[in-house]
Design a protein around this motif. Sequence first.
Motif, short mmCIF file in Angstrom:
data_model
loop_
_atom_site.label_atom_id
_atom_site.label_comp_id
_atom_site.label_asym_id
_atom_site.label_seq_id
_atom_site.Cartn_x
_atom_site.Cartn_y
_atom_site.Cartn_z
N SER A 45 -57.41 -0.75 27.46
CA SER A 45 -57.90 -1.01 28.82
C SER A 45 -56.89 -0.55 29.85
O SER A 45 -57.25 -0.03 30.91
CB SER A 45 -58.21 -2.50 29.00
N GLN A 90 -64.46 -3.94 30.94
CA GLN A 90 -64.61 -4.78 29.74
C GLN A 90 -65.22 -6.14 30.09
O GLN A 90 -65.92 -6.74 29.29
CB GLN A 90 -63.23 -4.97 29.10
N ASP A 166 -65.34 0.78 29.06
CA ASP A 166 -64.53 -0.10 28.22
C ASP A 166 -65.44 -1.01 27.42
O ASP A 166 -66.02 -1.96 27.96
CB ASP A 166 -63.59 -0.92 29.13
N GLY B 144 -58.80 -8.12 26.79
CA GLY B 144 -60.09 -8.76 26.56
C GLY B 144 -60.14 -9.53 25.25
O GLY B 144 -60.57 -10.69 25.19
#
Lengths: 227, 227
Positions: A45, A90, A166, B144
Amino acid sequence: MIELKDIYKVYGMGEVDVVALDGVNLKIKRGELVSIMGASGSGKSTLLHILGCLDSATQGAYLLEGNDVTHLADRELSRIRNQHFGFVFQSYNLLPNMTALENVEEPLVYANVAKRERRKRAAIQLERVGLGDRLNHFPSQLSGGQQQRVAVARALVNEPTLLLADEPTGNLNTEAGDALLTILSELHTEGMSIVMVTHDPHVASLAERQILLEDGQVTKDAPLTER
Amino acid sequence: MIELKDIYKVYGMGEVDVVALDGVNLKIKRGELVSIMGASGSGKSTLLHILGCLDSATQGAYLLEGNDVTHLADRELSRIRNQHFGFVFQSYNLLPNMTALENVEEPLVYANVAKRERRKRAAIQLERVGLGDRLNHFPSQLSGGQQQRVAVARALVNEPTLLLADEPTGNLNTEAGDALLTILSELHTEGMSIVMVTHDPHVASLAERQILLEDGQVTKDAPLTER
Ligand SMILES: Nc1ncnc2c1ncn2[C@@H]1O[C@H](COP(=O)(O)OP(=O)(O)OP(=O)(O)O)[C@@H](O)[C@H]1O
Ligand SMILES: Nc1ncnc2c1ncn2[C@@H]1O[C@H](COP(=O)(O)OP(=O)(O)OP(=O)(O)O)[C@@H](O)[C@H]1O
Ligand SMILES: [Mg+2]
Ligand SMILES: [Mg+2]
């Protein structure tokens, strides 16, 4: 099209720094479809944020179409992003007080597109991801996968040349995930460059080139046909 | 242990109602490991919220250990949840102004556990999910998949008898996902009941019983061995 030269991203955490990107060199050509895989916490990310000019590197250079954008002012980066990039985060990053339609319209508001045209284009993208009957729902009134699809629609509405996604199918079942991959495939055929972070080997197999990130470093970078 | 009788959940959206659950009948025995699969928007998260007493049905009855909890007051439901249930939300629901450690301590604060003991137990759970070196990071300073693992640690810290997990491996690569499934397997062997919503057939194969939800209805409910 894009060149990252010796990119480092370090987060200062008091006594212990976190080195999220540890010397990344990467070139992405126009029209390429690239997947990025790697363990949880490996820097995917972070890399995507740097590619999308959403975050600046601690060290290293970013060349976009040959121009050094490493030290551009926020406002200029913002304009470049809005005109050229589409981003699927994400965690979706939808605005909670706006409907699905308004969330997807948002990049067009920034680009000064007139209201009627915005509504029309946003509705088209939402139809495309199967949410034509959810235009007026707020994010809290949508399932996880539906929110994810709104994020995708928003990333596409400005017809970007580069899509940075993502985990775009992370909360989608096989059917909805495949439908999304079909859309991405079509857009790629029409010339869009795509960089996708994914844990799903099925999604990665769509890419023509696969990158593996380990502890902030690129340890594999190969065309798919070589496997 | 749990019985849902003819459960309906309808969201009023002005002119058009959304029927998220359309007559669900379900029994879950103590110690069972159940997976729930279904298309995006089919009602899985809604079902999990009802099972976890986080939301009330529009119609139908919920019997927990034979007691009708359908119409209990919020405070009583809250107490039951805190004592017996552990919940992993699809969007993690971590408190942004608290560190990973503080987020995991939170159910123990509610249960009136002393500070030193809380810290110790929360640290153990975070170690268990591989985040021993991230205790003092805030959610925004975590990847995440790391946020997802904090959510799992928080769900387990109060040693619940029933774990309700919504896409627990959705943002984890194979390695971290398998590590998580190993933890869930061990807990199941020790007697925990687990209901997992998942899109990952790999995760679903861990379950002894698989439920399929389609448009708010259970269309399949079978032991794994029958396939
Ligand atoms: N608060 C709400 N108001 C109105 N509609 C809602 C609300 N919450 C959920 N819905 C709708 O109810 C349906 C079921 O939602 P739910 O979140 O249970 O789906 P899901 O199976 O978990 O989907 P996913 O796999 O995408 O997470 C969806 O069509 C959604 O749009
Ligand atoms: N703002 C921040 N401050 C401190 N550390 C951070 C910050 N953001 C990320 N990190 C750390 O940097 C590392 C890389 O994070 P990143 O989000 O890029 O990982 P990722 O590969 O996307 O992981 P995942 O697959 O779990 O999403 C992680 O170890 C994370 O804890
Ligand atoms: Mg990530
Ligand atoms: Mg859901």
